[in-house]
Design a protein around this motif. Structure first.
Motif, PDB file in Angstrom:
ATOM      1  N   LEU A  29      37.584 -42.998   2.079  1.00  0.00           N
ATOM      2  CA  LEU A  29      38.247 -43.267   3.389  1.00  0.00           C
ATOM      3  C   LEU A  29      39.401 -42.221   3.303  1.00  0.00           C
ATOM      4  N   LEU A  30      40.302 -42.173   2.165  1.00  0.00           N
ATOM      5  CA  LEU A  30      41.404 -41.195   1.895  1.00  0.00           C
ATOM      6  C   LEU A  30      41.180 -39.943   2.056  1.00  0.00           C
ATOM      7  N   TYR A  31      40.043 -39.519   1.321  1.00  0.00           N
ATOM      8  CA  TYR A  31      39.472 -38.097   1.144  1.00  0.00           C
ATOM      9  C   TYR A  31      39.093 -37.608   2.659  1.00  0.00           C
ATOM     10  N   THR A  32      38.208 -38.571   3.335  1.00  0.00           N
ATOM     11  CA  THR A  32      37.526 -38.096   4.571  1.00  0.00           C
ATOM     12  C   THR A  32      38.523 -38.147   5.576  1.00  0.00           C
ATOM     13  N   LYS A  33      39.566 -38.994   5.544  1.00  0.00           N
ATOM     14  CA  LYS A  33      40.496 -38.911   6.857  1.00  0.00           C
ATOM     15  C   LYS A  33      41.644 -38.281   6.748  1.00  0.00           C
ATOM     16  N   LEU A  34      42.017 -38.177   5.465  1.00  0.00           N
ATOM     17  CA  LEU A  34      43.594 -37.334   5.231  1.00  0.00           C
ATOM     18  C   LEU A  34      43.248 -36.058   4.549  1.00  0.00           C
ATOM     19  N   VAL A  35      42.512 -35.832   3.410  1.00  0.00           N
ATOM     20  CA  VAL A  35      42.325 -34.619   2.891  1.00  0.00           C
ATOM     21  C   VAL A  35      41.403 -33.773   3.538  1.00  0.00           C
TER      22      VAL A  35
END
Length: 428
Positions: free
Chosen positions: A333-339
């Motif tokens: 989730l963090l990689y998809t939506k932030l990075v």
């Protein structure tokens, strides 16, 4: 046992990668080199995927003892391994509470027997998490516990928090605080704002959290205690922590993936899979949390993995328990939506999940170098899939992210030199 990881790459800096092989022996990383040719018991072709230190999560709930229908040490640790986490810290809201040396030792025995990853347990600040009587911090601190917390409830009186901080400072242990002033809680179940009014549900004000943080940072300054704030959720809290750090007070803080990725407007119905404590706040708060994480006011990310039984969560906001699961979905989730959306770099994200929590709590983990513990997570940054709560290793299926499309996933996890999770199709 010797393991060689072939055909992988590690992240050295913001934009620098190194293609390498890794030799693991006796729970440690023995060698990192461009090519390793010596014999080994197992050789794993990593397919060019990204090699990272095992992730660290200082805030999870394993529910055992007493809540095994929600999660067990075994199921929670397996969920952690699937999510790429090799060190997790278990909160003490169990039954019995680890508030005495005996209950702490019983918990440690169970962890040693059942956990596939490193589980560091908290002990409680007060007996039975009741906020009325301090535990014997000096005696409990002789056991291998992580820190002291009454997570799930705030310490309501300054007198009790001051006493706890004095004791913890004397034994060099952190006080980790769930900040919530019950006197202004008023039975709230979600953020006091537009959505609480629309759904006609009682709200939780931002001040409920921030006023207790403001009190505590001054007590931390007075005692010299390391004071760590759990799951920061409001812009006012970020401001108080930022000011405290500028004043030289030993305060650190964490933020959850769900508070970074969602806000009150993500809630469109009376769906308790969106009910967590602290609640999803305003868009302004959400932005302040990300800014605070990027500028270092908030030190790192922790999931607050909080599994519940499906029937408990099906009862709506008014009666369902607070909390969502997070171990298996955090990195994707963090990689998809932030990075992937350019809000932070991959290097920053990895630091928030590894080296930063390790540094804050002086843990010898979160590193990928010769001589360090062989705690390793292999990530396929191109692996695209749909989050399916029914496929979770955790007993908890309570997530607002079911059916979200994500990219980037752990495909191999090694804890102290032992393979504890493997997505078979990714391995040669």
């Amino acid at each position: 046992m010797k393991i060689i990881l072939k055909n992988t790459k590690r992240l050295l800096s913001q934009n620098e990668f190194q293609t390498c092989d890794v030799l693991i022996e006796d729970k440690k990383i023995k060698k990192i080199n461009n090519t390793i040719t010596e014999m080994a018991d197992q050789v794993i072709d990593c397919g060019g995927n990204l090699l990272l230190p095992g992730f660290i999560d200082v805030h999870i709930h394993l529910r055992e003892p007493g809540g095994e229908h929600k999660e067990t040490i075994e199921s929670g640790a397996k969920a952690a391994a699937r999510g790429g986490f090799t060190t997790v810290c278990a909160m003490p809201n169990t039954n019995p509470v680890p508030d005495r040396v005996e209950t702490v030792r019983n918990l440690l025995d169970k962890i040693n027997k059942d956990a596939v990853v490193r589980v560091l347990p908290y002990a409680s600040i007060t007996k039975n998490l009741a906020g009325k009587e301090l535990t014997n911090i000096k005696e409990i601190a002789k056991e291998p516990i992580f820190a002291f917390t009454d997570d799930g409830v705030g310490i309501q009186t300054a007198h009790m928090m001051l006493a706890a901080m004095k004791e913890a400072a004397a034994v060099n242990k952190a006080i980790v605080a769930h900040c919530e002033d019950n006197s202004i809680l008023y039975g709230g179940v979600l953020h006091e704002g537009d959505v609480s009014k629309k759904l006609n549900l009682p709200g939780i004000s931002s001040a409920c959290e921030s006023v207790q943080i403001a009190r505590d940072v001054l007590l931390a300054e007075m005692t010299g205690c390391h004071y760590h704030v759990c799951h920061v959720s409001t812009k006012e809290s970020v401001r108080v922590i930022r000011d405290a750090k500028k004043a030289g007070i030993h305060v650190t803080a964490e933020v959850t993936p769900h508070h970074l990725l969602l806000n009150e407007h993500s809630i469109i119905s009376d769906d308790a899979n969106y009910k967590m404590n602290p609640p999803l706040r305003s868009e302004e708060d959400q932005q302040a949390l990300l800014e605070g994480l990027i500028d270092g006011t908030i030190d790192f990310i922790a999931t607050d993995h909080a599994p519940h039984a499906e029937d408990e969560k099906a009862t709506g906001f008014l009666s369902a328990p607070f909390g969502i699961v997070g171990l298996e979905t955090a990195f994707p989730l963090l990689y998809t939506k932030l990075v992937k959306e350019g809000k932070m770099s991959l290097y920053q994200l990895v630091e928030c999940l590894t080296v930063k929590p390790a540094n804050v709590f002086q843990l010898p983990y979160g590193k990928l170098e010769e001589g360090s513990y062989a705690d390793i997570t292999l990530i396929d940054l191109n692996y695209e899939y749909t989050i399916d709560k029914h496929a979770f290793y955790s007993k908890g299926k309570n997530t607002p992210f079911h059916n979200d499309r994500v990219v980037g996933s752990p495909v191999l996890t090694i804890a102290e030199g032992k393979v504890v999770y493997e997505l078979e199709r990714h391995m040669a």
